[in-house]
Scaffold this active site. Sequence first.
Site, PDB file in Angstrom:
ATOM      1  N   MET A  17      50.493  40.527  47.840  1.00 36.08           N
ATOM      2  CA  MET A  17      50.281  41.136  46.810  1.00 36.08           C
ATOM      3  C   MET A  17      50.547  40.244  45.390  1.00 36.08           C
ATOM      4  O   MET A  17      51.614  39.648  45.432  1.00 36.08           O
ATOM      5  CB  MET A  17      51.069  42.279  46.420  1.00 36.08           C
ATOM      6  CG  MET A  17      50.838  43.162  45.225  1.00 36.08           C
ATOM      7  SD  MET A  17      52.094  44.741  44.884  1.00 36.08           S
ATOM      8  CE  MET A  17      53.467  44.131  44.543  1.00 36.08           C
ATOM      9  N   ASN A  18      49.941  40.124  44.404  1.00 32.15           N
ATOM     10  CA  ASN A  18      50.314  39.509  43.111  1.00 32.15           C
ATOM     11  C   ASN A  18      50.334  40.562  42.047  1.00 32.15           C
ATOM     12  O   ASN A  18      50.713  41.621  42.036  1.00 32.15           O
ATOM     13  CB  ASN A  18      49.767  38.368  42.996  1.00 32.15           C
ATOM     14  CG  ASN A  18      48.202  38.093  43.034  1.00 32.15           C
ATOM     15  OD1 ASN A  18      47.488  38.177  44.113  1.00 32.15           O
ATOM     16  ND2 ASN A  18      47.700  37.357  42.056  1.00 32.15           N
ATOM     17  N   ASP A  19      49.295  40.410  40.906  1.00 33.61           N
ATOM     18  CA  ASP A  19      49.290  40.960  39.834  1.00 33.61           C
ATOM     19  C   ASP A  19      49.065  42.590  40.053  1.00 33.61           C
ATOM     20  O   ASP A  19      48.089  42.926  40.568  1.00 33.61           O
ATOM     21  CB  ASP A  19      48.161  40.497  38.903  1.00 33.61           C
ATOM     22  CG  ASP A  19      48.098  38.935  38.706  1.00 33.61           C
ATOM     23  OD1 ASP A  19      48.978  38.635  39.492  1.00 33.61           O
ATOM     24  OD2 ASP A  19      47.031  38.562  38.151  1.00 33.61           O
TER      25      ASP A  19
ATOM     26  N   SER B 279      41.990  39.583  38.580  1.00 33.47           N
ATOM     27  CA  SER B 279      42.478  40.895  37.710  1.00 33.47           C
ATOM     28  C   SER B 279      41.699  41.326  36.837  1.00 33.47           C
ATOM     29  O   SER B 279      40.731  40.857  36.012  1.00 33.47           O
ATOM     30  CB  SER B 279      44.056  39.977  36.992  1.00 33.47           C
ATOM     31  OG  SER B 279      44.876  39.898  38.065  1.00 33.47           O
TER      32      SER B 279
ATOM     33  N   ARG C  82      39.380  34.281  32.141  1.00 28.00           N
ATOM     34  CA  ARG C  82      39.760  35.630  33.127  1.00 28.00           C
ATOM     35  C   ARG C  82      40.834  36.451  32.541  1.00 28.00           C
ATOM     36  O   ARG C  82      41.756  36.066  31.974  1.00 28.00           O
ATOM     37  CB  ARG C  82      40.315  35.101  34.658  1.00 28.00           C
ATOM     38  CG  ARG C  82      41.319  34.129  34.615  1.00 28.00           C
ATOM     39  CD  ARG C  82      41.793  33.737  36.244  1.00 28.00           C
ATOM     40  NE  ARG C  82      43.013  32.920  36.188  1.00 28.00           N
ATOM     41  CZ  ARG C  82      42.941  31.615  35.968  1.00 28.00           C
ATOM     42  NH1 ARG C  82      41.891  30.817  35.530  1.00 28.00           N
ATOM     43  NH2 ARG C  82      44.027  30.971  36.043  1.00 28.00           N
ATOM     44  N   ASP C  83      40.762  37.664  33.327  1.00 24.11           N
ATOM     45  CA  ASP C  83      41.653  38.970  33.266  1.00 24.11           C
ATOM     46  C   ASP C  83      41.620  39.251  31.732  1.00 24.11           C
ATOM     47  O   ASP C  83      41.141  38.654  30.700  1.00 24.11           O
ATOM     48  CB  ASP C  83      43.381  38.003  33.185  1.00 24.11           C
ATOM     49  CG  ASP C  83      43.413  37.306  34.417  1.00 24.11           C
ATOM     50  OD1 ASP C  83      42.845  37.384  35.423  1.00 24.11           O
ATOM     51  OD2 ASP C  83      44.392  36.291  34.140  1.00 24.11           O
TER      52      ASP C  83
ATOM     53  N   GLU D 291      46.938  33.231  31.131  1.00 25.36           N
ATOM     54  CA  GLU D 291      46.462  34.488  32.172  1.00 25.36           C
ATOM     55  C   GLU D 291      47.000  35.697  31.620  1.00 25.36           C
ATOM     56  O   GLU D 291      47.957  36.076  30.827  1.00 25.36           O
ATOM     57  CB  GLU D 291      47.055  34.075  33.703  1.00 25.36           C
ATOM     58  CG  GLU D 291      46.763  32.845  33.987  1.00 25.36           C
ATOM     59  CD  GLU D 291      47.100  32.339  35.600  1.00 25.36           C
ATOM     60  OE1 GLU D 291      46.340  32.697  36.487  1.00 25.36           O
ATOM     61  OE2 GLU D 291      48.349  32.627  35.954  1.00 25.36           O
TER      62      GLU D 291
HETATM   63  N1  DQQ Z   1      46.190  36.032  39.432  1.00 26.88           N
HETATM   64  C1  DQQ Z   1      44.987  36.252  39.587  1.00 26.88           C
HETATM   65  C2  DQQ Z   1      44.217  35.921  38.497  1.00 26.88           C
HETATM   66  C3  DQQ Z   1      45.281  35.784  37.383  1.00 26.88           C
HETATM   67  C4  DQQ Z   1      46.276  35.378  38.282  1.00 26.88           C
HETATM   68  C5  DQQ Z   1      44.179  35.943  40.703  1.00 26.88           C
HETATM   69  C6  DQQ Z   1      47.802  35.645  37.624  1.00 26.88           C
HETATM   70  O1  DQQ Z   1      43.131  36.780  37.888  1.00 26.88           O
HETATM   71  O2  DQQ Z   1      44.781  34.954  36.189  1.00 26.88           O
HETATM   72  O3  DQQ Z   1      44.930  36.950  41.780  1.00 26.88           O
HETATM   73  O4  DQQ Z   1      48.716  35.755  38.666  1.00 26.88           O
END
Ligand code: DQQ
Length: 560
Positions: free
Chosen positions: A110-112, A173, A237-238, A293
């Site tokens: 898991m990340n964001d 994200s 992105r994001d 990000e």
């Molecule tokens: N992780 C995502 C991106 C973001 C980055 C990819 C930040 O969308 O920029 O998992 O952890």
Amino acid sequence: MRVRGPSSSWTTCTAVARTGAGDEAPRNAFGAASGGLCWTGIPFGLDVRRSRWCAAPRTSTWPRAVALAALTGRLVSVERNSETPMASRELLARDAHRPRYHFLPPANWMNDPNGLIHWRGRYHLFYQHNPLAPVFGPIHWGHVLSDDLVHWRDLPIALSPTPGSEDESGVWSGCAVDADGTATVLYTAMRKRADGSRSELPCLATSSDDDLRAWRKYPANPVIAAPPPDLDVLGFRDHSVWNEDGTWYQAIGSGIRGSGGAVLVYGSPDLRHWDYAGPLCIGESAQTGEMWECPDLFQLGDRHVLIVSPIPLGRTIYMTGEYRQQRFIPFYQDDVDDGGCFYAPQSFTDAHGRRIMFGWLREGRDEAAVRAAGWAGVMSLPRLLVPRSDGRLGMQPVPELRALRGQQTSLRDVSLVSPRHLDVSGGALEIMAEIVPGTAAQVGISVRCTPDDAEQTVVVYDAMRTSLGVDRTHSSLDSAVEHGTHWARLELGQAEPLSLHIFVDHSVVEVFANGRVCLASRVYPTRSDSLGVNLFAQAGSAHANALDVWTMASVWPGAD
Ligand code: DQQ
């Protein structure tokens, strides 16, 4: 070529596998073997067919299918399943490093945090998730919901990469908004091409059922075809989306080559057709990194706050300032969290008008260790964001966490000249302390201590440095895990005591201090008796006005 397993073979999870032209039928890393394999320390039975398919048998559970897919190395997407993957939570529940009341997925990476929304009375947390392995890989949106921000129910994966589309390499994200009764997410579609280039483009998906289970990707995705042509951008992105006087605005994380991290703004009447409105804010790369990000822009009190996670800094900063007509002017800037593992947060406003933030707490151990564990990444506690008159970002744990409190131990009015072992122990604790540092050079609380102090994690206020630290020098006898100390500047006002609010949750130590400083850290004690708590003062005397410690209940099945 995209193939899907025969529906009769699938009950809990559908894996979409892809083979290259002329490829042999995928066999797992052990040939067309079956049964009894131990992968990432978890025993999985496997049933691999010699075909172009990677299919999990009817009796398979979620992790079996995932393990199988990971072993073939060819699976690109796990589609929505109809059952929850609770079995794997129980399989991993007793892992000594696995948090008991912080959110984390049943297994794997898991990340964001993504798509935070309070929808029809319940909190939804989506998260960047590789369901195939405990390392970064093909990213999906995992999904949980909660009535209280504390207890979470696993739901099927919400968004998966669609082979052949803009998001075939990952659903990165994004955020969620309520668009006239339709939950709408804007996310970054990641596509990596054979020549090594990649595109990151904003895409949209909608849902309107009570649980936000069923998501439909907008057929005309992407909703923005390319970054602004006159900008040489490092990343695109994001998303952070808001409505202003009937017009939707979207902030996208970016960086302008030779300049610095940037947030670009677009406007839209309907969330589907967007026009570039210019940069919201541009930083200087020497100070705040090359690319930003996960932008998050919101109003807090009479100010606005912009949060970004800059590359290559690897930490998250906030700016408080003034927002007007799609431009943001920062007045004050600081780190959101100084503990070294907090990254890529997202916040949302709940139905009570509270602004609440979650952040990703990265691991402090290497790939071999996370592969052995079978999971990686933890969410921070939900943090209530509060405006402050000094321009800083105020952060507090949400009060709902009090529901987890168990046995309480309290001290009042204690003089401190030397370390004091407290009569409490546990791997999951909440500690609140108000301490007057007095003449002590250092004062604080050690947690996850062995009786002989061979292992201990020290939360320390250093008067000379006017800083609060989390010292992990002796957190673990395992030399392979992180051991550094992280410091946060903390100047106490005249007559202002040190106010510590510490959450210990196995491998997480999350510290809130004086309403304005946070340090979340990862620790990996090796000894089963690393459970003690010490209160200490060094080189002088201090006074603890109050100290309360609670054992904390687990929110996960099978955990003690
Ligand atoms: N992780 C995502 C991106 C973001 C980055 C990819 C930040 O969308 O920029 O998992 O952890």
